[in-house]
Design an enzyme around this catalytic site. Structure first.
Site, short mmCIF file in Angstrom:
data_model
loop_
_atom_site.label_atom_id
_atom_site.label_comp_id
_atom_site.label_asym_id
_atom_site.label_seq_id
_atom_site.Cartn_x
_atom_site.Cartn_y
_atom_site.Cartn_z
N SER A 108 0.82 -1.22 0.00
CA SER A 108 0.00 0.00 0.00
C SER A 108 0.85 1.26 0.00
CB SER A 108 -0.88 -0.03 1.25
OG SER A 108 -1.44 1.24 1.46
N TYR B 298 -2.01 0.02 10.29
CA TYR B 298 -2.27 -0.64 9.00
C TYR B 298 -1.06 -0.48 8.08
CZ TYR B 298 -3.68 -0.93 4.14
OH TYR B 298 -3.70 -1.22 2.80
N LYS C 252 1.89 -3.29 6.69
CA LYS C 252 2.29 -3.56 5.30
C LYS C 252 3.80 -3.39 5.13
CE LYS C 252 -1.65 -4.61 3.41
NZ LYS C 252 -1.88 -5.89 2.74
C1 UD1 Z 1 -6.52 4.68 2.63
C2 UD1 Z 1 -5.07 4.24 2.65
C3 UD1 Z 1 -4.83 3.17 1.63
C4 UD1 Z 1 -5.78 2.04 1.87
C5 UD1 Z 1 -7.18 2.57 1.72
C6 UD1 Z 1 -8.17 1.45 1.91
C7 UD1 Z 1 -3.59 6.03 3.32
C8 UD1 Z 1 -2.77 7.18 2.88
N1 UD1 Z 1 -4.22 5.37 2.35
O1 UD1 Z 1 -6.69 5.44 1.46
O2 UD1 Z 1 -3.53 2.68 1.73
O3 UD1 Z 1 -5.55 1.01 0.95
O4 UD1 Z 1 -7.39 3.60 2.71
O5 UD1 Z 1 -8.80 1.47 3.10
O6 UD1 Z 1 -3.65 5.71 4.47
N2 UD1 Z 1 -12.95 11.13 2.08
C9 UD1 Z 1 -13.96 12.04 2.31
N3 UD1 Z 1 -15.16 11.56 2.78
C10 UD1 Z 1 -15.37 10.24 3.02
C11 UD1 Z 1 -14.32 9.31 2.77
C12 UD1 Z 1 -13.12 9.80 2.29
O7 UD1 Z 1 -13.81 13.24 2.11
O8 UD1 Z 1 -16.47 9.87 3.48
C13 UD1 Z 1 -11.68 11.64 1.55
C14 UD1 Z 1 -10.50 11.29 2.44
O9 UD1 Z 1 -10.33 12.26 3.43
C15 UD1 Z 1 -9.36 11.27 1.41
C16 UD1 Z 1 -10.03 10.77 0.13
O10 UD1 Z 1 -11.43 10.99 0.33
O11 UD1 Z 1 -8.88 12.55 1.20
C17 UD1 Z 1 -9.80 9.30 -0.13
O12 UD1 Z 1 -10.12 8.59 1.05
P1 UD1 Z 1 -10.23 7.00 1.09
O13 UD1 Z 1 -11.05 6.52 -0.05
O14 UD1 Z 1 -10.64 6.61 2.47
O15 UD1 Z 1 -8.76 6.50 0.78
P2 UD1 Z 1 -7.37 6.85 1.48
O16 UD1 Z 1 -7.56 7.33 2.87
O17 UD1 Z 1 -6.61 7.71 0.54
#
Ligand code: UD1
Length: 349
Positions: free
Chosen positions: A123, A151, A155
């Site tokens: 990851s 997490y 990894k």
């Molecule tokens: C994270 C992990 C990644 C992991 C993945 C799966 C990190 C940097 N990345 O990805 O390795 O494989 O989770 O669980 O730790 N967001 C919103 N609203 C929401 C959900 C998300 O605004 O309801 C935003 C988050 O703040 C982020 C973006 O969307 O900026 C992507 O979020 P998300 O899909 O959860 O993925 P990561 O956090 O990037």
């Protein structure tokens, strides 16, 4: 081919792709975060059967070893792991136990049965809060890992164990694929991402808002140093993701040692970009409100994933609009995910 976590989001898509390309597939999954019925759909899409499905926890060494005894396995694709960042901060020991313990158990079964090829799901989270590569640009594989949650640490620990085992088991060939943000769904609409409960991740959350299962999206942070203030990620279509695994398997035979590749598109998209793209392909309005930042999130994570292209010719071909279209297709056909889909008839072994 043994696929651990083969009923999960990425694992199930990988099974389809492997079956489509003539591989024999054996699945091991504890179904802690997946439903067995998914494999019916895998078989329906591929028009072929999965060779056998074992419901077991890969930390159960005796049961896992028995699977290797029964099948002639030549390679393993290892997806089985817990992956919720927030949960890992509340249950660190379980994350290490499951993700690291599962990997060492698998390695021991592979060693015992002289299975020498492994593709490991890693990851981008292990890069931590590096804020992008030099000058905030894309991150390549030489970026020093700096995990900031259990997490990500689990990894990174697995990668280090794998590297060390490779040093002492010279015939072993390992590929670690550091995923950025795999999203989307199989174009058939039969397979997709179905997180149990409230989705942690952006794309399934947006899809559930679009289909009317949730009222509105909370956008975590509107004050990041990015053009629109929301965080930027490198979203990668799950079909591009799994194709990289197959390309890797085609190249691993006869190799030895460990390689590490990023998997991403090299294109960053903000949360608002995703909302706009999803709204446009679905024709639905995605209501959202901007709230505070989510702890542990970083402003920008974009891959330099050119190394795997140079080595083996893999390049992603699907853009954000295609990722949203396929995620929407799955969500529309399966508004409640896999719930209620036909039960899998008894286990075939
Ligand atoms: C994270 C992990 C990644 C992991 C993945 C799966 C990190 C940097 N990345 O990805 O390795 O494989 O989770 O669980 O730790 N967001 C919103 N609203 C929401 C959900 C998300 O605004 O309801 C935003 C988050 O703040 C982020 C973006 O969307 O900026 C992507 O979020 P998300 O899909 O959860 O993925 P990561 O956090 O990037």
């Amino acid at each position: 081919m043994l696929v651990t976590g083969g009923a999960g989001f990425i694992g199930s898509h990988a099974c389809v792709d492997l079956l489509d390309h003539g591989y024999e597939v054996i699945v091991v999954d504890d179904h802690s975060h997946s439903t067995p019925q998914v494999l019916n759909r895998v078989e329906r899409i591929a028009g072929r059967f999965v060779g056998a499905v074992y419901e077991l926890d890969i930390r159960d060494r005796r049961a896992l070893s028995a699977v290797f005894d029964r099948h002639s396995v030549d390679a393993v694709v290892h997806f089985a792991a817990h992956k919720a960042v927030g949960e890992s901060t509340r249950m660190p020991v379980q994350y290490y136990d499951n993700n690291v313990g599962g990997t060492t158990s698998l390695l021991s079964a592979m060693h015992e049965h002289d299975v020498r090829q492994l593709v490991f799901s890693s990851s981008c989270s292990l890069y931590g809060d590096t804020g992008g590569g030099p000058d905030g640009g894309p991150l390549d594989e030489s970026t020093p890992p700096a995990p900031v949650n259990p997490y990500a640490s689990s990894k990174w620990l697995c990668e280090q164990i794998l590297a060390d085992v490779c040093r002492h088991w010279p015939e072993l060939a390992v590929l670690c694929l550091r995923y950025f943000n795999p999203v989307g769904a199989h174009p058939s609409g039969l397979l997709g991402e179905d997180p149990g409960g409230t989705p942690d991740n952006l794309m399934p959350y947006v899809a559930q808002v679009a289909v009317g299962r949730r009222k509105q999206l909370r956008v975590f942070g509107g004050d990041y140093p990015t053009p629109d203030g929301t965080a930027i990620r490198d979203y990668l279509h799950v079909m591009d993701t799994v194709e990289a695994h197959r390309v890797a398997l085609d190249h691993l035979a006869g190799e030895s040692g460990m390689r590490v590749f990023n998997l991403g598109t090299g294109t960053g998209s903000s949360v608002l970009d995703v909302i706009t793209a999803f709204g446009s392909v679905s024709g639905r309005t995605i209501p959202y409100e901007i709230v505070g930042r989510r702890p542990g999130d970083v402003a920008r994570l974009v891959a330099d994933a050119s190394a795997i292209g140079r080595a083996w010719g893999w390049r992603p071909t699907r853009d954000l609009s295609t990722m949203c279209r396929d995620a929407w297709h799955f969500q529309r056909l399966n508004p409640n995910g896999y719930a209620g889909s036909a039960r899998r008839p008894g286990r075939r072994e």
